[in-house]
Design a protein around this motif. Structure first.
Motif, PDB file in Angstrom:
ATOM      1  N   ASP A 146       0.822  -1.206   0.000  1.00 39.28           N
ATOM      2  CA  ASP A 146       0.000   0.000   0.000  1.00 39.28           C
ATOM      3  C   ASP A 146       0.855   1.255   0.000  1.00 39.28           C
ATOM      4  OD1 ASP A 146      -2.609  -1.256   0.184  1.00 39.28           O
ATOM      5  OD2 ASP A 146      -2.039  -1.827   2.219  1.00 39.28           O
ATOM      6  N   VAL A 147       2.006   1.181   0.665  1.00 38.48           N
ATOM      7  CA  VAL A 147       2.861   2.352   0.803  1.00 38.48           C
ATOM      8  C   VAL A 147       4.291   1.909   1.069  1.00 38.48           C
ATOM      9  CG1 VAL A 147       2.507   2.576   3.309  1.00 38.48           C
ATOM     10  CG2 VAL A 147       3.024   4.629   1.956  1.00 38.48           C
ATOM     11  N   VAL A 148       5.235   2.719   0.638  1.00 37.03           N
ATOM     12  CA  VAL A 148       6.647   2.492   0.937  1.00 37.03           C
ATOM     13  C   VAL A 148       7.168   3.713   1.678  1.00 37.03           C
ATOM     14  CG1 VAL A 148       8.972   2.236  -0.040  1.00 37.03           C
ATOM     15  CG2 VAL A 148       7.055   0.967  -1.040  1.00 37.03           C
ATOM     16  N   PRO A 153      13.135  10.914  -1.949  1.00 33.59           N
ATOM     17  CA  PRO A 153      11.961  10.851  -2.815  1.00 33.59           C
ATOM     18  C   PRO A 153      12.169   9.916  -3.998  1.00 33.59           C
ATOM     19  CG  PRO A 153      13.209  12.849  -3.247  1.00 33.59           C
ATOM     20  CD  PRO A 153      13.875  12.183  -2.071  1.00 33.59           C
ATOM     21  N   LEU A 154      11.069   9.466  -4.543  1.00 36.26           N
ATOM     22  CA  LEU A 154      11.094   8.687  -5.778  1.00 36.26           C
ATOM     23  C   LEU A 154      11.593   9.576  -6.908  1.00 36.26           C
ATOM     24  CD1 LEU A 154      10.140   6.085  -7.325  1.00 36.26           C
ATOM     25  CD2 LEU A 154       7.973   7.275  -7.655  1.00 36.26           C
ATOM     26  N   THR A 155      12.535   9.076  -7.697  1.00 43.60           N
ATOM     27  CA  THR A 155      13.096   9.852  -8.804  1.00 43.60           C
ATOM     28  C   THR A 155      12.664   9.255 -10.142  1.00 43.60           C
ATOM     29  OG1 THR A 155      15.121   8.527  -8.638  1.00 43.60           O
ATOM     30  CG2 THR A 155      15.090  10.647  -7.481  1.00 43.60           C
ATOM     31  N   LEU A 166       5.581  13.960   1.297  1.00 44.98           N
ATOM     32  CA  LEU A 166       6.537  14.335   2.350  1.00 44.98           C
ATOM     33  C   LEU A 166       5.870  14.237   3.713  1.00 44.98           C
ATOM     34  CD1 LEU A 166       9.347  15.482   3.101  1.00 44.98           C
ATOM     35  CD2 LEU A 166       8.332  17.775   2.903  1.00 44.98           C
ATOM     36  N   LEU A 167       6.443  13.427   4.586  1.00 42.46           N
ATOM     37  CA  LEU A 167       5.927  13.280   5.949  1.00 42.46           C
ATOM     38  C   LEU A 167       6.479  14.360   6.869  1.00 42.46           C
ATOM     39  CD1 LEU A 167       6.230   9.392   6.338  1.00 42.46           C
ATOM     40  CD2 LEU A 167       4.174  10.717   5.804  1.00 42.46           C
ATOM     41  N   GLY A 168       7.712  14.762   6.623  1.00 42.22           N
ATOM     42  CA  GLY A 168       8.326  15.779   7.458  1.00 42.22           C
ATOM     43  C   GLY A 168       9.829  15.738   7.354  1.00 42.22           C
ATOM     44  N   GLN A 169      10.486  16.629   8.074  1.00 38.75           N
ATOM     45  CA  GLN A 169      11.943  16.697   8.047  1.00 38.75           C
ATOM     46  C   GLN A 169      12.476  17.148   9.398  1.00 38.75           C
ATOM     47  OE1 GLN A 169      12.195  19.618   4.857  1.00 38.75           O
ATOM     48  NE2 GLN A 169      12.726  21.222   6.317  1.00 38.75           N
ATOM     49  N   CYS A 170      13.729  16.852   9.635  1.00 41.25           N
ATOM     50  CA  CYS A 170      14.386  17.261  10.877  1.00 41.25           C
ATOM     51  C   CYS A 170      15.890  17.280  10.643  1.00 41.25           C
ATOM     52  CB  CYS A 170      14.039  16.305  12.025  1.00 41.25           C
ATOM     53  SG  CYS A 170      14.617  14.609  11.767  1.00 41.25           S
ATOM     54  N   ASP A 171      16.610  17.895  11.568  1.00 41.39           N
ATOM     55  CA  ASP A 171      18.064  17.895  11.445  1.00 41.39           C
ATOM     56  C   ASP A 171      18.640  16.650  12.123  1.00 41.39           C
ATOM     57  OD1 ASP A 171      18.018  18.487  14.166  1.00 41.39           O
ATOM     58  OD2 ASP A 171      18.451  20.609  13.890  1.00 41.39           O
ATOM     59  N   VAL A 172      19.931  16.647  12.374  1.00 43.24           N
ATOM     60  CA  VAL A 172      20.622  15.451  12.861  1.00 43.24           C
ATOM     61  C   VAL A 172      21.308  15.743  14.197  1.00 43.24           C
ATOM     62  CG1 VAL A 172      22.544  13.861  12.390  1.00 43.24           C
ATOM     63  CG2 VAL A 172      20.946  14.485  10.566  1.00 43.24           C
ATOM     64  N   THR A 173      21.249  14.772  15.109  1.00 44.07           N
ATOM     65  CA  THR A 173      21.895  14.889  16.416  1.00 44.07           C
ATOM     66  C   THR A 173      22.988  13.836  16.549  1.00 44.07           C
ATOM     67  OG1 THR A 173      19.892  15.771  17.466  1.00 44.07           O
ATOM     68  CG2 THR A 173      21.539  14.781  18.919  1.00 44.07           C
ATOM     69  N   THR A 201      26.262   3.003   5.879  1.00 40.30           N
ATOM     70  CA  THR A 201      27.021   2.639   4.683  1.00 40.30           C
ATOM     71  C   THR A 201      26.838   3.670   3.568  1.00 40.30           C
ATOM     72  OG1 THR A 201      25.155   1.214   4.089  1.00 40.30           O
ATOM     73  CG2 THR A 201      27.067   0.169   5.126  1.00 40.30           C
ATOM     74  N   GLN A 202      27.662   3.536   2.530  1.00 39.39           N
ATOM     75  CA  GLN A 202      27.737   4.529   1.469  1.00 39.39           C
ATOM     76  C   GLN A 202      26.444   4.676   0.670  1.00 39.39           C
ATOM     77  OE1 GLN A 202      30.226   6.541   0.678  1.00 39.39           O
ATOM     78  NE2 GLN A 202      31.949   5.757   1.861  1.00 39.39           N
ATOM     79  N   ASN A 203      25.576   3.677   0.699  1.00 35.43           N
ATOM     80  CA  ASN A 203      24.364   3.720  -0.119  1.00 35.43           C
ATOM     81  C   ASN A 203      23.216   4.467   0.540  1.00 35.43           C
ATOM     82  OD1 ASN A 203      24.267   1.618   1.826  1.00 35.43           O
ATOM     83  ND2 ASN A 203      22.555   0.656   0.755  1.00 35.43           N
ATOM     84  N   THR A 204      23.493   5.184   1.648  1.00 34.01           N
ATOM     85  CA  THR A 204      22.432   5.885   2.363  1.00 34.01           C
ATOM     86  C   THR A 204      22.499   7.390   2.135  1.00 34.01           C
ATOM     87  OG1 THR A 204      23.786   6.061   4.364  1.00 34.01           O
ATOM     88  CG2 THR A 204      22.368   4.120   4.165  1.00 34.01           C
ATOM     89  N   THR A 205      21.335   8.013   2.222  1.00 35.52           N
ATOM     90  CA  THR A 205      21.254   9.469   2.077  1.00 35.52           C
ATOM     91  C   THR A 205      22.019  10.166   3.190  1.00 35.52           C
ATOM     92  OG1 THR A 205      19.063   9.242   1.064  1.00 35.52           O
ATOM     93  CG2 THR A 205      19.661  11.409   1.900  1.00 35.52           C
TER      94      THR A 205
END
Length: 303
Positions: A146-148, A153-155, A166-173, A201-205
């Motif tokens: 039903d959802v991924v 985002p899908l390109t 878009l569900l939302g965004q945040c910074d990093v701690t 790993t390298q394959n992550t955003t």
């Protein structure tokens, strides 16, 4: 206009949509491919709409096909419940939510995103499938999901007919053990130069964003270990093997679950999270609840 619905034809359509094509559905139904194709055409003629469109060898559902598939899924699901009830088996009065979760998505983020469906008035049965994003999107296109959920985002190059929500965004701690926090919090972020770190790993955003940030800050970290599984990474962080980087939206959860202390926060890195669906406008009640709660609660201020 449909005067009378042929449920045999509907079942054939449902099987073709579920299996992703005429050939696998014909094998399961023990029918010839021409016979099955003819039944689908009869259903389309009776409804006055096209249910499938061909793209190469693939059969993709049209917008009308997507709507019919969802109704068919409910119809035959109720049929199974009826059969169970007659046989005296317990039935589950619930709706299903089939969710694809990429293996690189942080487990705590996944839980926080999905948690609102557990509080809905109507019982929801979650069926979560973990895998590579590309494979999950293929299942989504075939209506096996039903959802991924995703952190990117899908390109267009993925060639999947679906939509980003878009569900939302945040910074990093940045987190570490109490000893690490005491040592590296002072002078942050320059204090991270040469510090031991546990990285995705390298394959992550997130990894790509971190490497760009390290370069901008002229930081050369000591990469102690790399992990694809975010839960394993956090366990190693708890053991003091290095500092970790997590979405600030789940910072409190990470601190309490893994007894870690905040070293610093990186406002320059923004993590975004998406629900990807074949619907331009979300309709599944559980997915709507996920989207609404994420915007209103989880990602309101990134903390």
């Amino acid at each position: 206009m449909v005067d009378w619905l042929n449920y045999h034809h509907l079942m054939y359509f449902w099987m073709v949509a579920k299996e992703g094509g005429i050939t696998p559905a014909a094998e399961l139904l023990h029918l010839s491919q021409p016979t099955l194709s003819t039944q689908i055409q009869k259903l389309e003629k009776s409804m006055g709409v096209k249910l499938f469109e061909r793209k190469g060898r693939a059969m993709l559902l049209t917008d009308s096909g997507q709507m019919v598939f969802r109704y068919a899924d409910e119809i035959f699901g109720l049929g199974n419940e009826l059969a169970d009830a007659i046989r005296g088996r317990p039935t589950e009065n619930s709706i299903r939510l089939l969710v694809g979760v990429p293996d690189v998505l942080p487990k705590l983020v996944t839980y926080r995103i999905l948690k609102p469906v557990l509080a809905l008035d109507e019982r929801v049965k979650l069926v979560c499938t973990e895998g590579k994003l590309k494979d999950l999107l293929a299942d989504l296109a075939m209506h096996r999901l039903d959802v991924v959920l995703a952190d990117s985002p899908l390109t267009p190059e993925l060639n999947v007919r679906a939509f980003n929500h878009l569900l939302g965004q945040c910074d990093v701690t940045v987190f570490g053990t109490a000893a690490m926090a005491k040592k590296y919090a002072k002078g942050f972020p320059k204090s991270l130069d040469g510090a031991p770190m546990l990285l995705p790993t390298q394959n992550t955003t997130l990894r790509r964003s971190l490497e760009q940030w390290f370069d901008d800050q002229d930081i050369r970290p000591e990469v102690a270990h790399e992990f694809e599984d975010s839960a394993v990474l956090k366990v190693f962080g708890q053991a003091g093997e290095g500092m970790i980087f997590v979405p600030t939206a789940v910072a409190n959860d990470v601190a309490s679950h893994y007894s870690l202390k905040q070293v610093g926060r990186i406002p320059e890195i923004i993590e975004r999270f998406y629900a990807i669906s074949v619907e331009r406008r979300l309709k599944h009640p559980a997915v709507v609840a996920i989207s609404q709660s994420a915007r209103d609660n989880l990602f309101t201020d990134g903390s």
